[in-house]
Write a protein that holds these residues in place. Structure first.
Motif, PDB file in Angstrom:
ATOM      1  N   ILE A 286       0.835  -1.211   0.000  1.00  0.00           N
ATOM      2  CA  ILE A 286       0.000   0.000   0.000  1.00  0.00           C
ATOM      3  C   ILE A 286       0.866   1.257   0.000  1.00  0.00           C
ATOM      4  CG2 ILE A 286      -1.787   1.271   1.241  1.00  0.00           C
ATOM      5  CD1 ILE A 286      -2.606  -1.434   2.495  1.00  0.00           C
ATOM      6  N   VAL A 287       1.892   1.270   0.847  1.00  0.00           N
ATOM      7  CA  VAL A 287       2.754   2.447   0.956  1.00  0.00           C
ATOM      8  C   VAL A 287       3.491   2.704  -0.352  1.00  0.00           C
ATOM      9  CG1 VAL A 287       4.758   3.437   2.144  1.00  0.00           C
ATOM     10  CG2 VAL A 287       3.036   2.193   3.454  1.00  0.00           C
ATOM     11  N   LYS A 288       4.029   1.651  -0.957  1.00  0.00           N
ATOM     12  CA  LYS A 288       4.764   1.806  -2.213  1.00  0.00           C
ATOM     13  C   LYS A 288       3.855   2.338  -3.323  1.00  0.00           C
ATOM     14  CE  LYS A 288       7.728  -0.617  -5.494  1.00  0.00           C
ATOM     15  NZ  LYS A 288       8.353  -1.928  -5.884  1.00  0.00           N
ATOM     16  N   GLN A 289       2.649   1.767  -3.431  1.00  0.00           N
ATOM     17  CA  GLN A 289       1.713   2.208  -4.466  1.00  0.00           C
ATOM     18  C   GLN A 289       1.316   3.668  -4.266  1.00  0.00           C
ATOM     19  OE1 GLN A 289      -1.534  -0.585  -4.215  1.00  0.00           O
ATOM     20  NE2 GLN A 289      -0.518  -2.120  -5.525  1.00  0.00           N
ATOM     21  N   THR A 290       1.108   4.057  -3.021  1.00  0.00           N
ATOM     22  CA  THR A 290       0.722   5.434  -2.718  1.00  0.00           C
ATOM     23  C   THR A 290       1.860   6.403  -3.036  1.00  0.00           C
ATOM     24  OG1 THR A 290      -0.715   4.623  -0.942  1.00  0.00           O
ATOM     25  CG2 THR A 290      -0.176   6.970  -0.928  1.00  0.00           C
ATOM     26  N   ALA A 291       3.095   5.997  -2.678  1.00  0.00           N
ATOM     27  CA  ALA A 291       4.251   6.839  -2.973  1.00  0.00           C
ATOM     28  C   ALA A 291       4.403   7.045  -4.486  1.00  0.00           C
ATOM     29  CB  ALA A 291       5.515   6.214  -2.392  1.00  0.00           C
ATOM     30  N   GLU A 292       4.259   5.955  -5.232  1.00  0.00           N
ATOM     31  CA  GLU A 292       4.369   6.049  -6.693  1.00  0.00           C
ATOM     32  C   GLU A 292       3.248   6.900  -7.282  1.00  0.00           C
ATOM     33  OE1 GLU A 292       4.392   1.985  -7.890  1.00  0.00           O
ATOM     34  OE2 GLU A 292       6.538   1.696  -7.476  1.00  0.00           O
ATOM     35  N   TYR A 298      10.484   6.231  -2.819  1.00  0.00           N
ATOM     36  CA  TYR A 298      10.309   4.982  -2.075  1.00  0.00           C
ATOM     37  C   TYR A 298      11.546   4.139  -2.383  1.00  0.00           C
ATOM     38  CZ  TYR A 298       8.135   0.822  -0.067  1.00  0.00           C
ATOM     39  OH  TYR A 298       7.848  -0.289   0.717  1.00  0.00           O
ATOM     40  N   HIS A 299      12.551   4.263  -1.517  1.00  0.00           N
ATOM     41  CA  HIS A 299      13.838   3.622  -1.759  1.00  0.00           C
ATOM     42  C   HIS A 299      13.829   2.174  -1.258  1.00  0.00           C
ATOM     43  CE1 HIS A 299      15.104   7.618  -2.707  1.00  0.00           C
ATOM     44  NE2 HIS A 299      15.002   8.055  -1.458  1.00  0.00           N
ATOM     45  N   THR A 300      14.285   1.271  -2.092  1.00  0.00           N
ATOM     46  CA  THR A 300      14.361  -0.128  -1.684  1.00  0.00           C
ATOM     47  C   THR A 300      15.500  -0.819  -2.414  1.00  0.00           C
ATOM     48  OG1 THR A 300      13.089  -2.187  -1.422  1.00  0.00           O
ATOM     49  CG2 THR A 300      12.741  -0.925  -3.452  1.00  0.00           C
ATOM     50  N   ARG A 301      16.086  -1.841  -1.786  1.00  0.00           N
ATOM     51  CA  ARG A 301      17.123  -2.670  -2.382  1.00  0.00           C
ATOM     52  C   ARG A 301      16.607  -4.099  -2.439  1.00  0.00           C
ATOM     53  NH1 ARG A 301      18.174   1.869  -2.765  1.00  0.00           N
ATOM     54  NH2 ARG A 301      20.193   2.936  -2.595  1.00  0.00           N
ATOM     55  N   LYS A 302      16.912  -4.784  -3.520  1.00  0.00           N
ATOM     56  CA  LYS A 302      16.295  -6.082  -3.765  1.00  0.00           C
ATOM     57  C   LYS A 302      16.713  -7.152  -2.764  1.00  0.00           C
ATOM     58  CE  LYS A 302      19.769  -7.611  -7.142  1.00  0.00           C
ATOM     59  NZ  LYS A 302      19.980  -8.162  -8.515  1.00  0.00           N
ATOM     60  N   ASP A 303      17.934  -7.050  -2.207  1.00  0.00           N
ATOM     61  CA  ASP A 303      18.370  -8.061  -1.247  1.00  0.00           C
ATOM     62  C   ASP A 303      19.349  -7.445  -0.247  1.00  0.00           C
ATOM     63  OD1 ASP A 303      21.071  -8.212  -2.432  1.00  0.00           O
ATOM     64  OD2 ASP A 303      20.092  -9.303  -4.070  1.00  0.00           O
ATOM     65  N   PHE A 304      19.689  -8.224   0.750  1.00  0.00           N
ATOM     66  CA  PHE A 304      20.527  -7.772   1.854  1.00  0.00           C
ATOM     67  C   PHE A 304      21.940  -7.441   1.384  1.00  0.00           C
ATOM     68  CE2 PHE A 304      22.847  -9.084   5.928  1.00  0.00           C
ATOM     69  CZ  PHE A 304      22.635  -7.862   6.539  1.00  0.00           C
ATOM     70  N   LEU A 305      22.521  -8.290   0.545  1.00  0.00           N
ATOM     71  CA  LEU A 305      23.893  -8.071   0.083  1.00  0.00           C
ATOM     72  C   LEU A 305      24.002  -6.806  -0.760  1.00  0.00           C
ATOM     73  CD1 LEU A 305      25.049 -11.713  -0.789  1.00  0.00           C
ATOM     74  CD2 LEU A 305      25.560 -10.357   1.258  1.00  0.00           C
ATOM     75  N   THR A 306      23.003  -6.547  -1.579  1.00  0.00           N
ATOM     76  CA  THR A 306      22.995  -5.312  -2.373  1.00  0.00           C
ATOM     77  C   THR A 306      22.943  -4.096  -1.462  1.00  0.00           C
ATOM     78  OG1 THR A 306      21.859  -6.420  -4.210  1.00  0.00           O
ATOM     79  CG2 THR A 306      21.766  -4.018  -4.157  1.00  0.00           C
TER      80      THR A 306
END
Length: 328
Positions: A286-292, A298-306
């Motif tokens: 919900i938060v991501k869709q609203t931000a877009e 809406y900053h995000t990284r696909k995995d922990f190592l990245t």
């Protein structure tokens, strides 16, 4: 939350109890059990006390307060942590001088607004041992320095309140070191120095886990570090401020999210800190869709190592003189 709490508490206390009951004589098993306990200690911090001190562990206020004391059991002060984290960090995320999560000794530079020193160019290399020391510093001296700081800032209003906080902090730290170090030293047929080293390894594991999880959420190339204007005001409103200073990671890894108390959904946590982390995965959609929808970050990284790689890159950039010039 119930199952997770039982698991993390058992993961922390179980190995310590086994050390004393079975009087472990093998140095390898000694270190292995202490290291396992270190992961449990980190799990209590991320999965139990964090929600409890935000008031989101349960709807029962008294149970929240009780579970919040789990941070005292692992050597820190619930009262001081609430000021540093709930008040300062969540209100003034990445703001210089205000957010104590980035106000660190001069050996590290977590903000482009902090003073630059020549050795910061190497901080992306030497930061990891310092991360390991975080819990050791917290269980020994940090709470006392924070008591003095927060008294001067007006969070502790009376001198007797400061005195009581100091006495409570000393008592809890005595309890922590009694069952994690003194009792094992009395029961285990090993030299005290070997047991002390194993105990330190437990704290190294906890410090490294907690530091990485919390720092990769805010010290990232995509993070903003807002500076108040002359009137002391910030440019963005609070919600936009949280979006611009916070980063999610590993949004699709359910097991990892379970283990770290949902702290990979830091955006949702910062926007809705009074909601249990077990709901963050659903809320993130919900938060991501609203931000877009409204063109908000809406900053995000696909995995922990990245996320770790980007955090390391940010530390390296903060160590460059060019970063100072850019801010100036």
């Amino acid at each position: 939350m119930l199952y997770k709490s039982i698991f993390m508490v058992s993961l922390f206390f179980g190995p310590l109890l086994a050390l004393c009951i079975f009087q472990v004589s093998s140095p390898y098993l000694l270190f292995a059990l202490y290291i396992i306990s270190g992961f449990g200690m980190a799990g209590i911090g991320m999965g139990i006390m964090h929600d409890a001190l935000h008031g989101s562990f349960t709807k029962n206020k008294q149970l929240n307060k009780l579970m919040g004391y789990s941070i005292n059991l692992i050597g820190a002060s619930a009262s001081i942590w609430k000021i540093q984290h709930n008040v300062l960090h969540h209100t003034y995320t990445n703001v210089p001088e205000a957010d104590d999560d980035i106000n660190v000794p001069g050996v590290l530079r977590f903000s482009p607004n902090s003073k630059h020193r020549w050795f910061h160019q190497f901080q992306h290399v030497y930061v990891w041992p310092f991360y390991c020391l975080v819990t050791i510093i917290w269980t020994t001296v940090k709470d006392f320095s924070k008591i003095s700081r927060y008294y001067n800032m007006g969070f502790l209003n009376k001198k007797n309140e400061v005195r009581n906080e100091i006495l409570k902090t000393i008592l809890w730290k005595i309890i922590f070191f009694s069952y994690t170090l003194v009792l094992p030293a009395l029961f285990i047929p090993q030299s005290f120095w070997l047991i002390l080293l194993a105990h330190l390894c437990m704290q190294f594991i906890t410090g490294l886990c907690l530091s990485i999880i919390f720092q990769i959420a805010h010290v990232m190339p995509s993070s903003e570090f807002p500076v108040p204007d002359e009137a002391g005001l910030l440019e963005n409103n609070w919600s936009l401020h949280q979006l611009s200073t916070t980063t999610n990671f590993s949004p699709k890894n359910r097991w990892f999210s379970w283990l770290i108390g949902g702290l990979n959904y830091q955006i949702e946590h910062h926007l809705l800190p009074n909601i249990s982390h077990v709901h963050y995965r659903d809320l993130s959609v919900i938060v991501k869709q609203t931000a877009e929808e409204f063109g908000l970050p809406y900053h995000t990284r696909k995995d922990f190592l990245t996320a770790i790689a980007d955090h390391t890159r940010m530390l390296r950039d903060l160590g460059k003189k060019e970063m100072v010039t850019a801010v100036a």
